[in-house]
Design a protein around this motif. Structure first.
Motif, PDB file in Angstrom:
ATOM      1  N   THR A  90       0.858  -1.168   0.000  1.00 24.64           N
ATOM      2  CA  THR A  90       0.000   0.000   0.000  1.00 24.64           C
ATOM      3  C   THR A  90       0.899   1.225   0.000  1.00 24.64           C
ATOM      4  OG1 THR A  90      -1.925   1.033   1.042  1.00 24.64           O
ATOM      5  CG2 THR A  90      -0.200   0.239   2.510  1.00 24.64           C
ATOM      6  N   TYR A 383      -4.062   5.542   1.193  1.00 27.60           N
ATOM      7  CA  TYR A 383      -3.545   4.317   0.568  1.00 27.60           C
ATOM      8  C   TYR A 383      -2.839   4.571  -0.765  1.00 27.60           C
ATOM      9  CZ  TYR A 383      -7.152   2.638   3.799  1.00 27.60           C
ATOM     10  OH  TYR A 383      -7.935   2.420   4.902  1.00 27.60           O
ATOM     11  N   GLY A 387      -4.867   0.201  -2.399  1.00 26.83           N
ATOM     12  CA  GLY A 387      -5.483  -0.089  -1.117  1.00 26.83           C
ATOM     13  C   GLY A 387      -6.462  -1.228  -1.058  1.00 26.83           C
TER      14      GLY A 387
END
Length: 444
Positions: A90, A383, A387
């Motif tokens: 991420t 993110y 994500g």
């Protein structure tokens, strides 16, 4: 298009996304709007992967009285309109960058946590019997220039030796023969546990699981304002006020400017645009030799990401407009189609049938956070467009934080998102970055 950079609230009267995912995915359960005043232990704002997993975990594991509200319906935002890439990571920092920033031991903890994120997605798909069209594993990081090939080879060795992770380096010949015929690919790095799926179907599955676990979900329930009074939160919606002991913001890039300014000013909403083509015919498929519906992303600063879908369409995505007002301009879809055709031969007559955009939450230091910026208030965000798997785990980590449990010893759990310097000028900085990225990708 709704623009969280300038909008003080997210209205429930938003236009339909009209994405490919919407066209092929059976409707999920419709959650009615809140019509009266209620109270709860925990209120979760936002019905994406993070919020749904937080609500599920709070109800299922911690037996909390939890309510979740979304301005539209669960999965309407980025969770239902992304590319469907289940990745091991991420943010925007690779493991080598994490080693430089935090040291090898901490980087290994990051790697372990990223693996846990994929494992959680896989576990929930099985536990919830979620039909989200999982494709075979196979994610390839593509060297878009010859000079990037040696770097990918070094990354493969680094991952194998320092993390015990069996990433594999493929040279141009191996890539063309084993994966896809790609005119702008000079090498690739293969990741063995990443794959593609239907992101909207996954969001629908998470919503069903949260509801069945005992969480109360409301759709078409935007938050107009929130405040503390006598030690609890009072959250105003169009038809009712919610009183909650604890509050979770799971809005990420869709955080309206007026909802919680500290989060909005620390998370730059960036548009990612996607096209999905018409189905490829047998001749085109044979020419491409695209095997196993693999997912791919290149090494550009302004990256392209793409995958062959189960019905033989190509999904192709990349950066789009700067503002929500410009998101629907067809020039961005046309640029993506042109880039696709530069990558793959024999597709000169190919057209796209679907085009849409969505907001990605980018943090100043390229890392997300799961944190409590003030007592009894929690959020997860940042993110950076990577994500899908991690936001699922972030929901669980948020629930643990709410329940007072310790989190893994990672920096992303030990601080809040840093505020962007001169946050009022974030978009001007974004424009400059895009100009630099295009120059770097073309000339350097």
């Amino acid at each position: 298009m709704y623009d969280p950079y300038i909008s003080r609230a997210l209205s429930r009267n938003q236009p339909d996304v009209a994405s490919y995912w919407q066209s092929i995915t059976p409707p999920g359960k419709h959650f009615d709007a809140l019509q009266t005043d209620i109270s709860c232990d925990v209120l979760v704002i936002g019905g994406g992967y993070t919020g749904l997993n937080c609500a599920y975990e709070l109800a299922n594991t911690h037996q909390r009285n939890v309510v979740l509200v979304d301005a539209l319906q669960p999965g309407w935002g980025c969770s239902g309109r992304n590319g469907g890439f289940v990745l091991r990571g991420t943010g925007r920092l690779g493991l080598s960058q994490l080693v430089t920033k935090f040291g090898l031991d901490t980087a290994r903890l990051f790697h372990q946590e990223y693996g846990e994120a994929i494992a959680r997605v896989n576990q929930l798909i099985v536990a919830g019997n979620i039909d989200c069209q999982q494709q075979p594993v196979g994610y390839y990081k593509i060297a878009h220039k010859a000079g990037m090939a040696a770097d990918l080879a070094r990354q493969a060795t680094f991952l194998q030796q320092q993390f015990g992770y069996q990433a594999q380096y493929l040279d141009t010949r191996q890539l063309q023969q084993q994966v896809v015929r790609h005119r702008q690919a000079h090498a690739a790095l293969s990741f063995p546990d990443c794959y593609g799926l239907n992101p909207l179907a996954l969001a629908h599955g998470y919503a069903r699981m949260a509801s069945e676990a005992g969480a109360t979900l409301y759709g078409q329930t935007p938050v107009n304002r929130l405040k503390r009074r006598n030690g609890v939160f009072e959250v105003a919606t169009p038809e009712g006020i919610i009183t909650a002991k604890k509050l979770v913001l799971a809005t990420n890039a869709y955080t309206a400017k007026g909802l919680y300014p500290a989060l909005n000013n620390s998370c730059l909403p960036v548009l990612s645009s996607v096209i999905v083509t018409e189905p490829l015919n047998s001749t085109q498929l044979q020419q491409l030799n695209w095997q196993q519906n693999s997912i791919m992303m290149d090494t550009r600063t302004l990256k392209y990401y793409y995958r062959l879908l189960p019905d033989n369409r190509i999904l192709f995505g990349g950066r789009g407009a700067i503002t929500g007002k410009a998101a629907a301009n067809p020039i961005y879809a046309q640029r993506l189609l042109a880039a696709l055709k530069r990558c793959f031969g024999g597709l000169e007559q190919l057209t796209y049938q679907y085009q849409w955009s969505g907001w990605v939450g980018v943090s100043f230091d390229d890392l997300p956070r799961v944190c409590s910026p003030e007592p009894d208030l929690f959020y997860a965000a940042g993110y950076c467009g990577s994500g899908l798997s991690y936001s699922t785990l972030a929901g669980k980590r948020l629930a643990q934080l709410v329940a007072g449990q310790p989190l893994p010893a990672l920096p992303i759990y030990q601080s809040t998102l840093p505020r962007f310097p001169m946050s009022a000028f974030r978009r001007q900085g974004q424009q400059l970055y895009y100009h630099w990225g295009r120059f770097k990708d073309h000339f350097l």
